[in-house]
Design a protein around this motif. Structure first.
Motif, PDB file in Angstrom:
ATOM      1  N   GLY A  50       0.822  -1.221   0.000  1.00 51.52           N
ATOM      2  CA  GLY A  50       0.000   0.000   0.000  1.00 51.52           C
ATOM      3  C   GLY A  50       0.847   1.258   0.000  1.00 51.52           C
ATOM      4  O   GLY A  50       1.819   1.378  -0.763  1.00 51.52           O
ATOM      5  N   SER A  99       1.019 -10.261  -6.054  1.00 47.67           N
ATOM      6  CA  SER A  99       1.679 -10.931  -4.920  1.00 47.67           C
ATOM      7  C   SER A  99       1.828 -12.439  -5.117  1.00 47.67           C
ATOM      8  O   SER A  99       2.897 -13.002  -4.830  1.00 47.67           O
ATOM      9  CB  SER A  99       0.890 -10.665  -3.636  1.00 47.67           C
ATOM     10  OG  SER A  99       0.917  -9.311  -3.330  1.00 47.67           O
ATOM     11  N   ALA A 118      -0.785  -7.586   5.403  1.00 50.15           N
ATOM     12  CA  ALA A 118      -1.629  -6.758   6.256  1.00 50.15           C
ATOM     13  C   ALA A 118      -2.811  -6.216   5.455  1.00 50.15           C
ATOM     14  O   ALA A 118      -2.618  -5.572   4.424  1.00 50.15           O
ATOM     15  CB  ALA A 118      -0.813  -5.598   6.831  1.00 50.15           C
ATOM     16  N   THR A 189       0.563  -0.437  10.000  1.00 53.74           N
ATOM     17  CA  THR A 189       0.345  -0.151   8.583  1.00 53.74           C
ATOM     18  C   THR A 189      -0.622   1.038   8.466  1.00 53.74           C
ATOM     19  O   THR A 189      -1.279   1.418   9.444  1.00 53.74           O
ATOM     20  CB  THR A 189      -0.242  -1.366   7.832  1.00 53.74           C
ATOM     21  OG1 THR A 189      -1.628  -1.465   8.106  1.00 53.74           O
ATOM     22  CG2 THR A 189       0.462  -2.653   8.208  1.00 53.74           C
TER      23      THR A 189
END
Ligand SMILES: C[S@@+](CC[C@H](N)C(=O)[O-])C[C@H]1O[C@@H](n2cnc3c(N)ncnc32)[C@H](O)[C@@H]1O
Length: 210
Positions: A50, A99, A118, A189
């Motif tokens: 992110g 990913s 996360a 995060t």
């Protein structure tokens, strides 16, 4: 500083931000870790990093470890790369790639000491469940990319998705679930900060490769 010096400094900053992004020489063969980091060190991977608050804080806190973030959105990749350059974090790089593909097909087996996941996108609609990151195939890929004794740290705010994740990890071979007591002051995060500010519960799972 004169105008030319400011311009040179800006050029150097942009070059450094560009270098923070890892662009594989070949997306269709496994990379060697030496292609990503000049210095060998234990590798931690942040899948779907992110806006990067977590990976940036971890890289600053643990200069003796290497950190690789994956992120599919270009704007977020560029933002994190600029922050890496700003803070001169030579141990942190960002890969703009999906990913699952990264852990299954691009990184060398056994290369990671920790994989952080996360707040993966929960895809709450039933017809979108097939887009979820957590699948049996993903668990196999995580097992493959981890070094012996390596760990997976998972966090989400989304209880239905967490139930789904728990079902998948309970049938995955080669992992044991262990307790996760987070250290005081551990980096958060961006999404975690947002949910904590709203006092929303965070669900966690910590797995160890056996
Ligand atoms: C909900 S956000 C969480 C971001 C960050 N981990 C945090 O906790 O603040 C999920 C992030 O993962 C990225 N993402 C989702 N699926 C992905 C995939 N398959 N491969 C790479 N990035 C992905 C999204 O673009 C987004 O930035």
């Amino acid at each position: 500083m004169n105008r030319e010096q400011i311009s040179q400094q800006h050029e150097a900053f942009l070059a450094s931000a560009e270098r923070a992004q890892w662009v594989p020489a070949d997306y269709f063969r496994r990379a060697a870790l030496s292609e990503i980091f000049l210095r060998p060190a234990p590798l931690e991977i942040d899948l779907g990093c992110g806006d990067g608050a977590f990976i940036l804080a971890m890289a600053a806190r643990f200069p003796d470890r290497n950190f690789l973030g994956t992120e599919r959105l270009l704007g977020r990749v560029e933002k994190v790369c600029r922050a890496i350059a700003r803070h001169a974090l030579a141990n942190c790089r960002i890969l703009r790639l999906e990913s699952l593909y990264t852990v299954r097909s691009l990184l060398p087996p056994g290369c990671a000491s920790v994989v952080h996941i996360a707040f993966p996108d929960p895809w709450p609609k039933r017809q979108h469940h097939e887009r979820r990151l957590f699948t049996d195939e993903f668990m196999l890929a995580l097992h493959q990319v981890l070094a012996p004794g390596g760990e997976v740290l998972i966090k989400t705010d989304d209880k239905p998705y967490f139930d789904w994740i728990e079902r998948i990890i309970s049938r995955a071979q080669g992992f044991t679930r262990i307790e996760w007591i987070e250290e005081e002051g551990w980096p958060k995060t961006d999404f975690e900060k947002h949910f904590l500010a709203q006092s929303m519960p965070i669900h966690r799972a910590r797995l160890k490769k056996i």
